[in-house]
Structures are given as structure tokens and as C-alpha cells.
Motif scaffolding. Structure first.
Motif: not given
Ligand code: S3P
Length: 194
Positions: A30, A53, A68, A97-99, A137-139, A152, A156
Motif C-alpha cells: 500500500m 479496489d 472488511f 491491484t490491492g496490496g 485503509r482498514p488494515l 507485510h 508479502r
Molecule cells: C490492502 C491494500 C489496499 C486494499 C485493502 C487491503 C492490503 O489497497 O486492497 O485495504 O491488504 O494491503 P492499496 O494497496 O491500493 O492501498
């Protein structure tokens, strides 16, 4: 009288010097600039840009934060996997894509099969600065972003390693990051065609 011919358009740096045979998917943590750089890349290649997203939000009719809250991270990943699979079945485009997208094995599999994946990478101190005060961003809602990002990196980075191309964008401007991605894509495609 016939009008004089239109002058040829000027040669600009924005003119694509090569074409993309399939979707380019940007992956990475992210805050690394997947959406911003993705939009610029799409402009450059005159291709559509799509943000996974945003598509997930459209499909669910709810914000990421609400998904979430209601279905948990597992529910979110499941929806994310389905949306990315659908997007990869459509004609070539630039996909941000999301992170956490690569944490789902099916998403990794489909990306590997159908897209050129580009891992945008930069120092987590830069990322933490960029995502601070962005509570959508909820995380990272109730946590220090640097702690989440450190986790991460451990969980990741081994997944992002699957990417076809890695581009370290450092703390550079998005314009410079775009140039780095274009160079890396060109080198990758030249290699593919040999
Ligand atoms: C997430 C990243 C977000 C989004 C969600 C979860 C993650 O996307 O998909 O909040 O798990 O890292 P970005 O990478 O565009 O912020």
C-alpha cells in the motif's frame, strides 16, 4: 480549393514506443503508487486503467472498509480474487491491484498466467509517510503503519517475488517512476520476443 494538409502531430515523449501484448498488473505494498503510476501508464499506452479496489467496491456496493467490517479479511480476499479473475479475462489494460491481492493463491496463479506483473517496491519509511492520515485503509486504521508494513514485508515480499518485473521507485516523483517502469517493461518484452 483543397485545404492545406494538417501538420503532422509533434513527436512527444508520451508517444508509446512499444505495445503491450497483455494486461500489465501492478503489485506491491500500500502507498507505493500502483494507482497513480498505473493511470499514467494507461495514458501512455492509450489503454484503459482499472483499479481492483474500486471494482470490488462497485461489485459489492460498499466501501473496502465496510467489506472488511462485515465479511472480515477472508471475505474481502475472496471477492478480490473473483473481481481480479474477471478483469484478467477482459482485453489488455493496466490493472492496479490491492496490496494484499497476492495473498490469495488463485489470484497469484491467474496473474502469472494472464498478465505481465510489475512489483513496485520502495522503502517502507517512504510508504509509512505516504499512508499516514489516510484512514480509508482498514488494515492500518488502529495501528502504526510502520508496524503493519514491517509485517507485510515479511509475509508479502516472498509473494511479490513472483512478479515478472521489479521496479524500485525509491522516493522519486511519479513521473520518474513511470520512466523506470517503461524502461523495465521494454527490456522485459524485448527478452520475451527473443
Ligand atoms: C490492502 C491494500 C489496499 C486494499 C485493502 C487491503 C492490503 O489497497 O486492497 O485495504 O491488504 O494491503 P492499496 O494497496 O491500493 O492501498
Amino acid at each position: 480549393m483543397t485545404p492545406p494538409p494538417e501538420p503532422a502531430p509533434p513527436e512527444t515523449a508520451a508517444r508509446p514506443t512499444f505495445t503491450l501484448p497483455r494486461t500489465v498488473a501492478l503489485v506491491g505494498l500500500m502507498g507505493v503508487g500502483k494507482t497513480t503510476i498505473g493511470r499514467r501508464l494507461a495514458d501512455h499506452f492509450h489503454l484503459p486503467f482499472v483499479d481492483a479496489d474500486e471494482e470490488i467496491e462497485k461489485a459489492a456496493g460498499r466501501s473496502i472498509a465496510d467489506i472488511f467490517a462485515e465479511f472480515g479479511e477472508v471475505g474481502f480476499r475472496d471477492g478480490e480474487q473473483r473481481v481480479i479473475a474477471r478483469l484478467l479475462d477482459e482485453p489488455a489494460r493496466i490493472l492496479a491491484t490491492g496490496g494484499g491481492a497476492l495473498t490469495h493463491p488463485l489470484t497469484r496463479e491467474r496473474l502469472k498466467e494472464k498478465a505481465i506483473t510489475v512489483w513496485l517496491k520502495t522503502d517502507i519509511k517512504v510508504l509509512a509517510r505516504r499512508v499516514a492520515n489516510k484512514p480509508h485503509r482498514p488494515l492500518i486504521k488502529d495501528r502504526d503503519p510502520i508496524d503493519v508494513l514491517k509485517e507485510h514485508v515479511k509475509t508479502r515480499y516472498p509473494l511479490y517475488e513472483m512478479a515478472d518485473i521489479v521496479v524500485d521507485t525509491g522516493d522519486q516523483s511519479h513521473a520518474r517512476a513511470l520512466e523506470l517502469v517503461l524502461d523495465a517493461l521494454k527490456r522485459h518484452l524485448d527478452g520475451e520476443s527473443k
